[in-house]
Design an enzyme around this catalytic site. Structure first.
Site, mmCIF file in Angstrom:
data_model
loop_
_atom_site.group_PDB
_atom_site.id
_atom_site.type_symbol
_atom_site.label_atom_id
_atom_site.label_comp_id
_atom_site.label_asym_id
_atom_site.label_seq_id
_atom_site.Cartn_x
_atom_site.Cartn_y
_atom_site.Cartn_z
ATOM 1 C CG PHE A 1 -1.326 1.281 1.537
ATOM 2 C CD1 PHE A 1 -2.804 1.650 0.604
ATOM 3 C CD2 PHE A 1 -1.506 1.951 2.720
ATOM 4 C CE1 PHE A 1 -2.574 3.727 1.153
ATOM 5 C CE2 PHE A 1 -2.288 2.862 3.747
ATOM 6 C CZ PHE A 1 -2.679 3.406 2.498
ATOM 7 C CG ASP B 1 6.941 -6.847 -1.912
ATOM 8 O OD1 ASP B 1 6.241 -7.707 -1.716
ATOM 9 O OD2 ASP B 1 6.213 -5.298 -1.327
ATOM 10 C CB THR C 1 1.968 -8.852 2.888
ATOM 11 O OG1 THR C 1 3.114 -7.878 2.686
ATOM 12 C CG2 THR C 1 1.845 -9.280 4.123
ATOM 13 C CG ASP D 1 13.578 -12.455 2.018
ATOM 14 O OD1 ASP D 1 13.485 -11.528 2.641
ATOM 15 O OD2 ASP D 1 12.773 -13.924 2.289
ATOM 16 C CE1 TYR E 1 4.922 -3.836 11.247
ATOM 17 C CE2 TYR E 1 3.881 -2.585 13.300
ATOM 18 C CZ TYR E 1 4.706 -2.384 11.502
ATOM 19 O OH TYR E 1 4.021 -1.501 11.277
ATOM 20 C CB THR F 1 -0.677 5.847 6.387
ATOM 21 O OG1 THR F 1 -0.197 6.343 7.321
ATOM 22 C CG2 THR F 1 -0.989 6.330 5.053
#
Length: 329
Positions: free
Chosen positions: A13, A33, A37, A58, A147, A177
């Protein structure tokens, strides 16, 4: 000479919107990427451009980019609870090994590197609003710790490289966001509420809905990150919108926005879910001359139009990402 920038997490995103921004500013963008996800559809419109290239890689493995690099933006990381609870070890690895690899690359290339941190470093805050001087209240061994601690480690190793190696570094602490290209079923508040409304389901609130969030529209967030990268400030900077709202009031806004008649239903509050989240952006205002411009009503209309444009298949499908190959047992 054209500036070259590497953006990790580029198909996500935030990463995809950053690719758009730097392309529009005339940069040569190298996107990276591993698509755990991320989704290539977020950047497929860029593939035809001469100043854009993509690596499916990765970052927890060795990262090599031929040629010069002027800047690196490290945005590779699962960011939603659904994701990082499914792949906790990969989340920790991208925050530690991935960050280490990219700091090493920045050192080799003599590039400026910006690390994407998060308001989650503040945990369930005891100070409100949260300023950069606040050290946080984080449960290191709770479910969310994978996280939160990955991001806190990111900040620590980045500052170590800055102080020990003299590396030119930036750290952005990103608050909630939203905008087009969010994944519909990623577990975050806005896509969850809009998805439920569009499917005719009741809106689910955890706890009593009195916990607060502050939502920043994607164009404002990207502009803040851009200005921070081009500054000369190495310590963390909050980028977010201080317009705070309770989750219950926000659910009512969603019902009004979507014109639906759903009820609000309540479930138990997840462990260590922050009860308050509001950025103190005094530093960003002073340092970057930045503050958010897009009011929530305007941003939410644009976001709702994006989700309305999705096909019925996308709207009703459940999250189906295959994380199995990324899970270390």
């Amino acid at each position: 000479m054209q500036k070259r920038i590497l953006i990790t997490g580029a198909a996500g995103f935030l990463g995809s919107h950053l690719c758009d921004k730097f392309i529009s500013e005339g940069y040569y963008v190298i996107a990276m990427d591993n698509l755990i996800t991320g989704d290539l559809k977020n950047i497929e419109h860029l593939f035809k451009l001469e100043n854009f290239e993509f690596y499916n890689h990765d970052v927890t493995k060795f990262v090599h980019i031929p040629g010069k690099l002027d800047y690196i933006l490290h945005f590779a990381s699962p960011a939603s609870p659904i994701d990082y609870l499914k792949i906790p070890i990969q989340t920790l690895k991208v925050g530690s090994l991935g960050t280490h690899n990219l700091l090493g690359l920045a050192k080799e290339k003599k590039a400026t590197i910006l690390i994407a941190s998060t308001s989650e470093v503040y945990g369930d805050p005891l100070v409100h609003p949260q300023s950069e001087e606040y050290y946080g209240n984080v449960n290191t061994i709770g479910p969310r710790g994978v996280y939160d601690e990955a991001k806190r480690f990111q900040e620590s190793i980045t500052m170590a490289y800055h102080r020990f190696h003299g590396l030119d570094t930036r750290i952005v602490r990103i608050f909630n966001t939203y905008g087009p290209r969010m994944r519909l079923n990623d577990g975050r508040v806005i896509p969850a509420f809009i998805g439920q409304a569009l499917r005719g389901e009741d809106l689910t609130i955890f706890g009593k809905g009195l916990q607060t969030r502050s939502f920043c529209y994607i164009t404002d967030q990207v502009e803040g990150i851009y200005k921070l990268l081009l500054s000369n400030y190495s310590l963390p900077v909050n980028i977010g919108n201080p317009d705070e709202i309770t989750i219950r009031d926000f659910a009512e806004e969603i019902i009004k926005l979507t014109g639906t008649q759903q009820k609000i239903v309540y479930q138990d509050l997840p462990e260590n879910d922050p009860l308050q989240r509001q950025p103190d952006i005094s530093l960003a205002k002073k340092l970057l001359n930045w503050s958010p411009k897009v009011p929530r009503e305007e941003g939410m209309k644009k976001t709702f139009e994006y989700f309305k444009s999705l096909s019925k298949e996308e709207l009703f499908k459940k999250e189906h990402k295959d994380f199995s190959k990324h899970i270390i047992k």
